[in-house]
Write a protein that holds these residues in place. Structure first.
Motif, PDB file in Angstrom:
ATOM      1  N   GLN A  39       0.807  -1.208   0.000  1.00 35.47           N
ATOM      2  CA  GLN A  39       0.000   0.000   0.000  1.00 35.47           C
ATOM      3  C   GLN A  39       0.845   1.265   0.000  1.00 35.47           C
ATOM      4  N   ARG A  40       2.085   1.154   0.380  1.00 37.42           N
ATOM      5  CA  ARG A  40       2.970   2.313   0.413  1.00 37.42           C
ATOM      6  C   ARG A  40       3.167   2.888  -0.989  1.00 37.42           C
ATOM      7  N   SER A  41       3.009   2.067  -2.016  1.00 38.72           N
ATOM      8  CA  SER A  41       3.231   2.535  -3.386  1.00 38.72           C
ATOM      9  C   SER A  41       2.215   3.587  -3.809  1.00 38.72           C
ATOM     10  N   LEU A  42       1.115   3.747  -3.069  1.00 37.51           N
ATOM     11  CA  LEU A  42       0.129   4.768  -3.406  1.00 37.51           C
ATOM     12  C   LEU A  42       0.223   5.990  -2.509  1.00 37.51           C
ATOM     13  N   THR A  47       7.985  13.906  -7.405  1.00 40.69           N
ATOM     14  CA  THR A  47       7.659  14.472  -8.713  1.00 40.69           C
ATOM     15  C   THR A  47       7.815  13.421  -9.804  1.00 40.69           C
ATOM     16  N   LEU A  48       8.858  12.614  -9.726  1.00 40.21           N
ATOM     17  CA  LEU A  48       9.068  11.547 -10.708  1.00 40.21           C
ATOM     18  C   LEU A  48       7.919  10.543 -10.666  1.00 40.21           C
ATOM     19  N   ASP A  49       7.492  10.158  -9.446  1.00 35.39           N
ATOM     20  CA  ASP A  49       6.368   9.225  -9.321  1.00 35.39           C
ATOM     21  C   ASP A  49       5.126   9.773 -10.014  1.00 35.39           C
ATOM     22  N   LYS A  50       4.851  11.060  -9.840  1.00 31.45           N
ATOM     23  CA  LYS A  50       3.676  11.680 -10.460  1.00 31.45           C
ATOM     24  C   LYS A  50       3.790  11.662 -11.979  1.00 31.45           C
ATOM     25  N   ALA A  51       4.970  11.928 -12.498  1.00 33.16           N
ATOM     26  CA  ALA A  51       5.185  11.906 -13.950  1.00 33.16           C
ATOM     27  C   ALA A  51       4.971  10.486 -14.496  1.00 33.16           C
ATOM     28  N   ILE A  52       5.452   9.509 -13.768  1.00 31.10           N
ATOM     29  CA  ILE A  52       5.286   8.118 -14.195  1.00 31.10           C
ATOM     30  C   ILE A  52       3.805   7.739 -14.188  1.00 31.10           C
ATOM     31  N   VAL A  53       3.072   8.183 -13.175  1.00 25.80           N
ATOM     32  CA  VAL A  53       1.643   7.872 -13.104  1.00 25.80           C
ATOM     33  C   VAL A  53       0.896   8.498 -14.282  1.00 25.80           C
ATOM     34  N   ILE A  54       1.266   9.724 -14.655  1.00 26.59           N
ATOM     35  CA  ILE A  54       0.635  10.368 -15.814  1.00 26.59           C
ATOM     36  C   ILE A  54       0.915   9.553 -17.075  1.00 26.59           C
ATOM     37  N   ALA A  55       2.153   9.116 -17.234  1.00 25.05           N
ATOM     38  CA  ALA A  55       2.520   8.297 -18.394  1.00 25.05           C
ATOM     39  C   ALA A  55       1.761   6.965 -18.377  1.00 25.05           C
TER      40      ALA A  55
END
Length: 188
Positions: A39-42, A47-55
């Motif tokens: 659950q920690r992954s959410l 900023t990089l995590d957010k960019a990856i989620v958008i992709a």
């Protein structure tokens, strides 16, 4: 121009079915990935995590909608995803639904940092210290409990008022909590 009503929607029945199957498949894979990565992954994203989620959103959208996205396919895909969310919500309320959600993980019990649980939850000591500072903790003696919640959030409970046992119902390793931090069994 065809008189076929499916033609005017921009999607055939087979394509509509493929959108539904793709949405269910993506939902299931996403669920399994979150369960396996924890659950920690959410929780707190860089900023990089957010960019990856958008992709990833773009990739997921293409998988669900296919080569030629149409309004009808988009609506069918969204309806399917929302239906899956509602189904999961319903299943969580059943007896077997307990298997769909993660259990809270005890990260600190009093002053003791539970290193094995931190490792299992994929949380670094520095992240824990950050969460303690965010909660206004000045020293470890102020800590009653720190929990990684099923949502990925970290809860910090302060010393001073004993914790009612019912609040710790599904917490893994709750037997490691010192008795003085808990409300006595009889509730007094």
């Amino acid at each position: 121009m065809s008189n076929d009503p499916w033609y005017s929607l921009g999607i055939t029945p087979v394509e509509a079915l493929w959108v539904v199957v793709s949405a269910i498949g993506i939902y299931a894979v996403f669920f399994l990935l979150i369960r396996s990565f924890g659950q920690r992954s959410l929780a707190s994203w860089s900023t990089l995590d957010k960019a990856i989620v958008i992709a990833l959103g773009g990739v997921v959208g293409r998988v669900i909608l296919g080569y030629t996205p149409t309004l009808a396919a988009g609506i069918i895909g969204l309806l399917t995803l929302f239906t899956m969310m509602r189904l999961e919500e319903y299943l969580r309320r059943t007896k077997r639904g307990v298997y769909l959600s993660s259990r809270p993980v005890l990260l600190m019990a009093g002053r003791e940092i539970l290193a094995d649980n931190l490792r299992r939850a994929r949380i670094q000591n520095d992240e824990l210290y950050f969460k303690l500072r965010q909660a206004g903790i000045h020293n470890f003696s102020e800590v009653s409990l720190v929990l990684l919640e099923p949502t990925g959030d970290v809860s910090v409970l302060r010393r001073g008022v004993p914790v009612e046992r019912e609040l710790l119902r599904r917490v893994a390793d709750k037997d490691r909590i010192p008795r003085e931090l808990l409300l006595p069994e009889d509730g007094s």
